[in-house]
Design a protein around this motif. Structure first.
Motif, PDB file in Angstrom:
ATOM      1  N   PRO A   1       0.825  -1.203   0.000  1.00  0.00           N
ATOM      2  CA  PRO A   1       0.000   0.000   0.000  1.00  0.00           C
ATOM      3  C   PRO A   1       0.864   1.259   0.000  1.00  0.00           C
ATOM      4  N   LYS A   2       0.465   2.221  -0.796  1.00  0.00           N
ATOM      5  CA  LYS A   2       1.156   3.514  -0.872  1.00  0.00           C
ATOM      6  C   LYS A   2       0.116   4.592  -1.091  1.00  0.00           C
ATOM      7  N   GLY A   3       0.302   5.725  -0.434  1.00  0.00           N
ATOM      8  CA  GLY A   3      -0.647   6.816  -0.597  1.00  0.00           C
ATOM      9  C   GLY A   3      -2.052   6.343  -0.289  1.00  0.00           C
ATOM     10  N   LYS A   4      -2.962   6.597  -1.197  1.00  0.00           N
ATOM     11  CA  LYS A   4      -4.362   6.190  -0.995  1.00  0.00           C
ATOM     12  C   LYS A   4      -4.666   4.805  -1.558  1.00  0.00           C
ATOM     13  N   TYR A   5      -3.654   4.112  -2.076  1.00  0.00           N
ATOM     14  CA  TYR A   5      -3.871   2.850  -2.779  1.00  0.00           C
ATOM     15  C   TYR A   5      -3.523   1.632  -1.922  1.00  0.00           C
ATOM     16  N   HIS A   6      -4.223   0.541  -2.172  1.00  0.00           N
ATOM     17  CA  HIS A   6      -3.976  -0.729  -1.489  1.00  0.00           C
ATOM     18  C   HIS A   6      -2.801  -1.488  -2.095  1.00  0.00           C
ATOM     19  N   GLY A   7      -2.459  -1.196  -3.328  1.00  0.00           N
ATOM     20  CA  GLY A   7      -1.396  -1.870  -4.058  1.00  0.00           C
ATOM     21  C   GLY A   7      -1.426  -1.408  -5.504  1.00  0.00           C
ATOM     22  N   LEU A   8      -0.507  -1.906  -6.306  1.00  0.00           N
ATOM     23  CA  LEU A   8      -0.380  -1.525  -7.710  1.00  0.00           C
ATOM     24  C   LEU A   8      -0.495  -2.758  -8.589  1.00  0.00           C
TER      25      LEU A   8
ATOM     26  N   GLY B   1      -9.822   0.659  -5.027  1.00  0.00           N
ATOM     27  CA  GLY B   1      -8.752   1.340  -4.308  1.00  0.00           C
ATOM     28  C   GLY B   1      -7.343   0.928  -4.668  1.00  0.00           C
ATOM     29  N   TYR B   2      -7.170   0.268  -5.817  1.00  0.00           N
ATOM     30  CA  TYR B   2      -5.832  -0.103  -6.270  1.00  0.00           C
ATOM     31  C   TYR B   2      -5.380   0.852  -7.367  1.00  0.00           C
ATOM     32  N   ALA B   3      -4.087   1.109  -7.411  1.00  0.00           N
ATOM     33  CA  ALA B   3      -3.505   1.833  -8.537  1.00  0.00           C
ATOM     34  C   ALA B   3      -3.377   0.827  -9.677  1.00  0.00           C
TER      35      ALA B   3
ATOM     36  N   CYS C   1       0.892   4.634   3.445  1.00  0.00           N
ATOM     37  CA  CYS C   1      -0.539   4.909   3.527  1.00  0.00           C
ATOM     38  C   CYS C   1      -1.006   5.039   4.968  1.00  0.00           C
ATOM     39  N   CYS C   2      -0.304   4.419   5.890  1.00  0.00           N
ATOM     40  CA  CYS C   2      -0.823   4.343   7.261  1.00  0.00           C
ATOM     41  C   CYS C   2      -0.062   5.227   8.232  1.00  0.00           C
TER      42      CYS C   2
END
Length: 123
Positions: A64-71, A97-99, A122-123
């Motif tokens: 997870p990064k920023g507002k995303y759960h993963g890429l 919610g994923y990039a 993200c957290c």
């Protein structure tokens, strides 16, 4: 021009190098989804029973990064385009919610990953 498989191998080689040198240790969480390739009907049916689904993107960075759960990355080469199944998966993953990114070649995928990793925790 390299094939998609060759480009993906290049990307994974780069990611492994980044993990070993501690440049991007998060890339230890990058994995391929082996949906592609040619299979006979029996093997395809067996994989389908195990949960393999058409259109799932080629790669997932489960960080997870920023507002995303993963890429999720769909890797393409040349003039290849995404299929309807792939477009549907990318849209649904984005809504969840994923990039998501469609990348043409390993260089484009590296850039997308590096940009994603700069989003911060993200957290």
């Amino acid at each position: 021009m390299m094939s998609e498989a060759q480009e993906q191998c290049e990307l994974i080689k780069w990611a492994d190098s980044c993990v070993k040198t501690n440049i991007h240790p998060e890339l230890a969480m990058l994995y391929a989804v082996p949906n592609g390739g040619r299979r006979d009907k029996a093997e395809a049916a067996h994989l389908k029973m195990q949960g393999v689904k058409a259109g799932v993107p080629d790669l997932c960075l489960a960080v997870p990064k920023g507002k995303y759960h993963g890429l999720y990355i769909e890797l393409k080469v040349g003039k290849n385009k995404t299929s309807e199944h792939q477009d549907r998966w990318l849209q649904n993953l984005s809504r969840c919610g994923y990039a998501v990114k469609v990348c043409y070649g390993s260089r484009s995928a590296k850039q997308a990953i590096e940009k994603y990793l700069k989003l911060g925790d993200c957290c």
